[in-house]
Design a protein around this motif. Sequence first.
Motif, mmCIF file in Angstrom:
data_model
loop_
_atom_site.group_PDB
_atom_site.id
_atom_site.type_symbol
_atom_site.label_atom_id
_atom_site.label_comp_id
_atom_site.label_asym_id
_atom_site.label_seq_id
_atom_site.Cartn_x
_atom_site.Cartn_y
_atom_site.Cartn_z
ATOM 1 N N GLY A 40 0.746 -1.187 -0.011
ATOM 2 C CA GLY A 40 0.048 -0.007 0.000
ATOM 3 C C GLY A 40 0.921 1.158 0.074
ATOM 4 N N GLY A 41 2.049 1.213 -0.348
ATOM 5 C CA GLY A 41 2.898 2.400 -0.415
ATOM 6 C C GLY A 41 2.472 3.137 -1.270
ATOM 7 N N ILE A 42 2.964 4.588 -1.400
ATOM 8 C CA ILE A 42 2.418 5.646 -2.218
ATOM 9 C C ILE A 42 3.415 6.125 -2.975
ATOM 10 C CG2 ILE A 42 1.070 7.971 -2.538
ATOM 11 C CD1 ILE A 42 -0.838 5.673 -1.835
ATOM 12 N N ARG A 43 3.150 6.188 -4.362
ATOM 13 C CA ARG A 43 4.056 6.995 -5.435
ATOM 14 C C ARG A 43 3.141 7.788 -6.395
ATOM 15 N NH1 ARG A 43 8.551 2.130 -6.449
ATOM 16 N NH2 ARG A 43 9.122 2.079 -4.288
ATOM 17 N N LEU A 44 3.639 8.331 -7.217
ATOM 18 C CA LEU A 44 2.938 9.050 -8.175
ATOM 19 C C LEU A 44 3.008 8.484 -9.808
ATOM 20 C CD1 LEU A 44 4.318 12.718 -7.160
ATOM 21 C CD2 LEU A 44 1.784 11.656 -6.990
#
Length: 286
Positions: free
Chosen positions: A115-119
């Motif tokens: 569930g980590g976030i990037r763009l």
Amino acid sequence: MKTIALVVMTVMAMNVYGQNKTDISLMRKGSGTQSSEVASETGDLYSQMEHHGPAVENEWIGLRLYFDHKGSIDVYNKEKPGLELAAAGWYPTVEQQNEGWGADYYKVGSTVGLGGIRLWDGQKVLSLTPVTMRTARVRKEANQSYMEMLSEGIPYCGDTIDVLVRVTVFSGMREAKVEAFAFSSHPVQFYTGVNYHKGMQTKQGDDYICTWGIHPEDVAASQLNIGAGIIFNPADFASIAKGPKQYEMVSKPTKYLETWITSSCEREAELNSMEALVKYLEDYSK
């Protein structure tokens, strides 16, 4: 997702006067002192922090956010319910593990982890870098704890934006909430997912994705089958695809994204198989 909202409200009501079974941790290596906030203009304190960044836990799992460009979420799995970070840290001794403590069985590598976030810029994945400042914060409240990472000054599609990622754990609840906020003049597309390794089982449902199997981690005393799941609103995503190392989830243009994550291991009393994990996640769809 409606079920999760109802469960959160119920759990919060039950825990107003109960014991808070969550905790936080944010320490520079060797300091022995907990902090509530740590910041860096380079955006990289990965090697200077205990457990490489902020961490939170509830009875069932620990989670950490890497203090660098990756934005990954890593998991500390437990064999039995309880709080362990304060006493054992992220890396319990072999003796502690043999006595039933948890361990770092999960392997993130270069992926977003769980569930980590990037763009996403429309063509490729962008890490949350470079930055003018990255700040990690932790806070423990009456019945929940959260960690967050604010990355400021990220170049994105001709603009400069700030991104806040917050991970909240709750007493009496297996799921953790992951929120991504974009402070920008225009909506952005977030990129998230759940990683997996060769030989692991995977399953994609209407509003969840889960994995089960051995992570090739070498810091734990033994290897266990580990389960991981991400629960989401399908309407929030423009595309979801199974990549070579992780499920790749690209959001529709937005300034806010919410998902829920959970994890388990084979030595637990309940979610100790792929079948049990799938049933648990599918119950949220009913």
